[in-house]
Design an enzyme around this catalytic site. Structure first.
Site, PDB file in Angstrom:
ATOM      1  N   LYS A 282      -5.291 -33.332  26.476  1.00 51.78           N
ATOM      2  CA  LYS A 282      -4.556 -34.157  25.519  1.00 51.78           C
ATOM      3  C   LYS A 282      -3.244 -33.459  25.160  1.00 51.78           C
ATOM      4  O   LYS A 282      -3.229 -32.250  24.938  1.00 51.78           O
ATOM      5  CB  LYS A 282      -5.429 -34.374  24.274  1.00 51.78           C
ATOM      6  CG  LYS A 282      -5.132 -35.644  23.550  1.00 51.78           C
ATOM      7  CD  LYS A 282      -6.237 -36.084  22.626  1.00 51.78           C
ATOM      8  CE  LYS A 282      -5.739 -37.263  21.812  1.00 51.78           C
ATOM      9  NZ  LYS A 282      -6.780 -37.890  21.021  1.00 51.78           N
ATOM     10  N   GLU A 367     -18.807 -46.926  13.800  1.00 51.62           N
ATOM     11  CA  GLU A 367     -18.737 -47.400  12.415  1.00 51.62           C
ATOM     12  C   GLU A 367     -20.026 -48.086  11.978  1.00 51.62           C
ATOM     13  O   GLU A 367     -20.431 -47.993  10.816  1.00 51.62           O
ATOM     14  CB  GLU A 367     -17.556 -48.364  12.242  1.00 51.62           C
ATOM     15  CG  GLU A 367     -16.173 -47.695  12.283  1.00 51.62           C
ATOM     16  CD  GLU A 367     -15.652 -47.442  13.688  1.00 51.62           C
ATOM     17  OE1 GLU A 367     -16.315 -47.865  14.663  1.00 51.62           O
ATOM     18  OE2 GLU A 367     -14.583 -46.818  13.834  1.00 51.62           O
ATOM     19  N   ARG A 395     -15.928 -53.686  11.998  1.00 57.40           N
ATOM     20  CA  ARG A 395     -17.034 -53.506  12.941  1.00 57.40           C
ATOM     21  C   ARG A 395     -18.399 -53.518  12.246  1.00 57.40           C
ATOM     22  O   ARG A 395     -19.408 -53.731  12.886  1.00 57.40           O
ATOM     23  CB  ARG A 395     -16.894 -52.136  13.638  1.00 57.40           C
ATOM     24  CG  ARG A 395     -15.836 -52.071  14.699  1.00 57.40           C
ATOM     25  CD  ARG A 395     -16.452 -52.342  16.066  1.00 57.40           C
ATOM     26  NE  ARG A 395     -15.431 -52.673  17.033  1.00 57.40           N
ATOM     27  CZ  ARG A 395     -15.015 -51.883  18.000  1.00 57.40           C
ATOM     28  NH1 ARG A 395     -15.540 -50.695  18.145  1.00 57.40           N
ATOM     29  NH2 ARG A 395     -14.094 -52.291  18.843  1.00 57.40           N
TER      30      ARG A 395
END
Ligand SMILES: Cc1ncc(C[n+]2csc(CCOP(=O)(O)OP(=O)(O)O)c2C)c(N)n1
Length: 626
Positions: A282, A367, A395
């Site tokens: 990353k 979630e 969600r």
């Protein structure tokens, strides 16, 4: 020398380059991303990590005939640059400019709109199935990160894909990071694969070794073949994918374009579900982002030399005020536990994590699980605080309703980034939470006018023995002083900030301070405007609403939420229920998705700033006279 990138107006131009030229192209793309995002802000670390992968995908596959589906979509900058949007890239995330995420309305190369994670495999499988039904020979490729793979939905899709066995390629972009370092058993399993040898190579080596043992070699090898499942699970813990019906290939070094190209070429025409495991870094190629990928996950404008952020107004963010207050509360109350779904720093829980590691849970991008996990803790006497952005709590609607509120469990939902979020645009706006939470029984629902009130609201929730939601905006606070001691607020009571006899503005959360400014403007124009800080969406202070309805000529409500089912609707219902008649004007978001821009621009566009509120008040009084 002219840049290679200047010749690339679409993937067909890319395919004219030799494989040897591709690393230089990758450098040029990185340069453009770093330069642009340092000015516009954006998701730089994820995008820098997949530059080579993006080039290789477009080099081997024939988009848009072949379909590349990006998960979350925050890593798609190189994809945008290579698919005809190089020139427009400078408008990234600005009003009227390129979206920070793939968007079908923007380009035929963007196959699926995205912003929330873990949708790519489901969407790609739907596309693969549609190809079968239509008799179309497009290849379909989902690109998903290891963080996004922690969500249940990704597994639901893998499970289905392995079952129906359509031709589908899933590229797992594994950088061992979600926003923070990735968590969970799957993540450890992937790391073991990376640190070990590639399974395929390992299997072949074992096989040839066994076969060389004279006399018994062949029969042992046959036995090994028969018990390949055993072999896989013993030697390669990540063989979960094969168990789910995928052919696993990898791990492949994700910054070696030649290797990526070779592997993609090999798997391009393979049948059935394939998972290609690619290892990337990353932030690759920009030192500050490589060193702090969490900070550089999503950033505002920054100084490209130092990586330091552009200066802000100095007030602490709502997120920080919440995080600090929670640490103080948890120090006195050992039952308080904190939960995040892959957003430790985004939700301000880093301090809590450091101070109370035993009471802190990052559940991954999950979630739904986060909320039911909180419900379980609450059922056993703990006081869970689930800090989740408003947009991502969408969600978990059923978990909030069925697992928490129906059992009246005292879970606290901290809805960060509620309202207009600005540059991230429609997928990230938190404009629905009032509408989808307001109808749920047992829930107390508050919104602070400023960062000081946020800490008092948080303290108040622990006095209640029921579920509580608090919504607060993205960004820095108003800049008010923070009281040293927490104050308990009377539940269901609004706060009258200014009295007035012409109009009463009932403002919620982030709109309270603009409403006060508007009232001051109006008073200089001879209009007497009351301002009420509503504080509670639920229970709503119906008495205050009716009391003003009796004395003023009109009531104006202001909220950063959809008008449908929002706070203004609650005020109308309260008036109707009490038999009060009043002229009411509701300011909020009409029936449409709100586009990107700065928070300031969008608030102005929807009349949510002081000028907009003042104009609305003048408008309703003028109408009355007409
Ligand atoms: C449903 C949902 N929850 C949370 C987020 C916030 N979020 C955006 S990217 C991200 C991490 C994604 O990690 P990964 O898939 O590994 O991609 P990477 O950024 O490492 O490339 C998170 C948590 C989101 N977009 N969607």
């Amino acid at each position: 020398m002219e840049k290679l990138l200047n010749k690339i107006n679409g993937p067909e131009d890319l395919r004219k380059l030799s494989i040897k030229e591709l690393p230089l192209l990758a450098e040029e793309i990185r340069e453009l991303i770093i330069d642009t995002v340092s000015k516009t802000g954006g998701h730089i670390a994820a995008s820098l990590g997949v530059v080579e992968l993006t080039i290789a995908l477009h080099y081997i596959f024939n988009a848009p005939h072949d379909k590349i589906v990006w998960d979350v979509g925050h890593q798609a900058y190189a994809h945008k640059i290579l698919t005809g949007r190089r020139e427009a890239f400078s408008t990234l995330r600005q009003m009227g400019g390129l979206s920070g995420f793939p968007k079908r309305e923007e380009s035929q190369y963007d196959t699926f709109n995205v912003g929330h994670s873990s949708t790519s495999i489901s969407a790609a499988l739907g596309m693969a199935e549609s190809c079968r039904l239509k008799g179309q020979d497009s290849k379909v490729i989902a690109v998903i990160g290891d963080g996004s793979l922690t969500a249940g939905m990704a597994f639901e899709a893998l499970n289905h894909a392995g079952h129906i066995k359509r031709n589908l390629i899933v590229v797992l972009n594994d950088n061992e990071m979600s926003i923070s370092p990735n968590v969970g058993a799957l993540s450890s399993s992937l790391s073991r694969i990376i640190s070990g040898q590639s399974y395929n190579k390992f299997r072949d080596e074992i096989k040839s070794m066994l076969e060389k043992i004279p006399g018994i070699g062949e029969s042992v090898s046959r036995l090994a073949r028969q018990s390949e499942g055993f072999f896989k699970s013993v030697f390669v813990p990540g063989m979960l994918f094969e168990e789910l019906g995928f052919v696993y290939i990898g791990p492949v070094l994700g910054h070696r374009i030649d290797m990526l190209v070779d592997n993609l070429r090999n798997i391009k025409n393979m049948k059935g579900p394939i998972l290609l495991h690619v290892i990337t870094k990353k932030g690759k190629g920009y030192k500050p982002a490589e060193e702090d990928p969490t900070y550089f996950h999503g950033v505002g404008a920054f100084d490209r030399e130092t990586g330091k952020p552009a200066p802000s107004n100095g007030a602490p963010s709502y997120t920080k005020v919440f995080g600090d207050a929670l640490v103080r509360i948890a120090a006195d109350n050992s039952k308080v536990v904190a939960i995040t779904a892959g957003m430790t720093s985004g939700t301000g829980l880093e301090k809590f994590q450091q101070q109370f590691p035993d009471r802190f849970y990052d559940v991954g991008i999950a979630e739904q699980h986060a909320i039911t996990f909180a419900a379980g803790l609450a059922a056993e006497g703990f006081r869970p605080v689930a800090a989740i952005y408003s947009t991502f709590l969408q969600r978990s609607f059923d978990q909030v309703l069925h697992d928490v509120c129906m059992q009246n469990l005292p879970v606290v939902f901290m809805l960060d980034r509620a309202g207009i979020v600005g540059e991230d645009g429609p997928t990230h706006n938190g404009l629905f939470d009032i509408s989808f939470l307001r109808s749920i029984p047992n829930l107390v629902f508050m919104a602070p006018a400023d960062e000081n009130e946020l800490q008092h609201m948080l303290a108040t929730t622990f006095e209640l023995k029921q579920p509580v939601a608090i919504r607060y905006p993205r960004g820095t606070g108003v800049g008010v002083l923070l009281d040293r001691d927490f104050r308990l607020l009377p539940v269901g009571k609004a706060e009258i900030l200014m009295d007035g006899h012409d109009v009463a503005v009932f403002a919620l959360g982030s709109t309270v301070h603009p409403a006060l400014e508007a009232a001051q403007q109006l008073s200089s124009q001879g209009i007497s405007c009351a301002v009420v800080n509503a504080r509670f969406v639920k229970p709503l202070d119906g008495e205050a609403v009716c009391a003003f309805a009796r004395k003023v000529r009109a009531i104006v409500t202001v909220e950063e939420n959809m008008l449908q089912g929002g706070f203004g609707s609650a005020v109308l219902e309260a008036l109707q229920d009490a038999g009060c008649v009043a002229r009411v004007l509701r300011i909020g978001i009409p029936d449409r998705f709100v586009e990107q821009g700065t928070q300031k621009q969008i608030r102005a566009a929807y009349g949510l700033d002081a000028d907009g509120i003042a104009a609305a008040v003048r408008g309703i009084l003028a109408n009355e006279q007409g």
